[in-house]
Scaffold this motif. Sequence first.
Motif, mmCIF file in Angstrom:
data_model
loop_
_atom_site.group_PDB
_atom_site.id
_atom_site.type_symbol
_atom_site.label_atom_id
_atom_site.label_comp_id
_atom_site.label_asym_id
_atom_site.label_seq_id
_atom_site.Cartn_x
_atom_site.Cartn_y
_atom_site.Cartn_z
ATOM 1 N N ARG A 87 0.822 -1.206 0.000
ATOM 2 C CA ARG A 87 0.000 0.000 0.000
ATOM 3 C C ARG A 87 0.856 1.257 0.000
ATOM 4 N NH1 ARG A 87 -3.430 -1.054 -2.733
ATOM 5 N NH2 ARG A 87 -4.422 -2.982 -2.262
ATOM 6 N N LEU A 88 1.991 1.232 0.693
ATOM 7 C CA LEU A 88 2.883 2.396 0.716
ATOM 8 C C LEU A 88 3.514 2.642 -0.641
ATOM 9 C CD1 LEU A 88 4.665 1.924 4.163
ATOM 10 C CD2 LEU A 88 3.027 3.705 3.546
ATOM 11 N N GLN A 89 3.729 1.598 -1.416
ATOM 12 C CA GLN A 89 4.358 1.740 -2.728
ATOM 13 C C GLN A 89 3.342 1.859 -3.853
ATOM 14 O OE1 GLN A 89 7.185 -1.373 -3.342
ATOM 15 N NE2 GLN A 89 8.683 -0.385 -2.031
ATOM 16 N N GLU A 90 2.084 1.894 -3.523
ATOM 17 C CA GLU A 90 1.028 1.920 -4.523
ATOM 18 C C GLU A 90 1.181 3.075 -5.516
ATOM 19 O OE1 GLU A 90 -3.076 2.449 -3.153
ATOM 20 O OE2 GLU A 90 -3.313 0.374 -3.751
ATOM 21 N N GLY A 91 1.612 4.222 -5.050
ATOM 22 C CA GLY A 91 1.727 5.379 -5.926
ATOM 23 C C GLY A 91 2.852 5.260 -6.941
ATOM 24 N N ARG A 92 3.895 4.507 -6.611
ATOM 25 C CA ARG A 92 5.055 4.390 -7.501
ATOM 26 C C ARG A 92 4.911 3.277 -8.525
ATOM 27 N NH1 ARG A 92 10.395 3.583 -4.684
ATOM 28 N NH2 ARG A 92 9.232 2.107 -3.463
ATOM 29 N N GLN A 93 4.085 2.298 -8.240
ATOM 30 C CA GLN A 93 4.003 1.145 -9.121
ATOM 31 C C GLN A 93 2.579 0.925 -9.595
ATOM 32 O OE1 GLN A 93 5.575 -2.032 -6.762
ATOM 33 N NE2 GLN A 93 7.677 -1.555 -7.302
ATOM 34 N N SER A 94 2.456 0.206 -10.696
ATOM 35 C CA SER A 94 1.132 -0.129 -11.217
ATOM 36 C C SER A 94 0.506 -1.216 -10.341
ATOM 37 C CB SER A 94 1.271 -0.609 -12.661
ATOM 38 O OG SER A 94 2.052 -1.779 -12.714
ATOM 39 N N PRO A 95 -0.796 -1.442 -10.488
ATOM 40 C CA PRO A 95 -1.453 -2.475 -9.695
ATOM 41 C C PRO A 95 -0.937 -3.867 -10.033
ATOM 42 C CG PRO A 95 -3.028 -1.298 -11.097
ATOM 43 C CD PRO A 95 -1.687 -0.718 -11.341
ATOM 44 N N MET A 96 -1.302 -4.818 -9.188
ATOM 45 C CA MET A 96 -0.878 -6.206 -9.399
ATOM 46 C C MET A 96 -1.417 -6.731 -10.725
ATOM 47 S SD MET A 96 -1.579 -7.859 -5.689
ATOM 48 C CE MET A 96 -3.291 -7.442 -5.817
#
Length: 119
Positions: A87-96
């Motif tokens: 959740r903390l890295q959600e902004g930097r990476q695309s969804p699963m």
Amino acid sequence: MLKAVRTILIVLLNIIFYGLVVFGGLQLCHAGYSFAYDVLGETAAVLPPGEDKSFTITEDEDAFTVAENLANQNLIKSQYSFYLRMRLQEGRQSPMKPGTYTLNTSMTYEEILNIICPA
């Protein structure tokens, strides 16, 4: 005599009580530090070389279910710390991305996230 015994007993009980409070506080700090390190540090389930395992993500799985499944297959240490890291890295990476992946039990959270959430 009775007053001296009573005083000694009160002092001993106070020492025991405050010792337990300090011990409990130390345990709480250790648990908090360990959880924070698992979330933010380079955490792996086991030391290298580890074991390769096949892991599948379906379209209907949410992030917490994926974290649970990873923990059940011993690919991560804790489903809760991995979920929070995700959740903390959600902004930097695309969804699963749904699919089948080959993951190793010695991979860090960052390495797993880079595979299941490709840029």
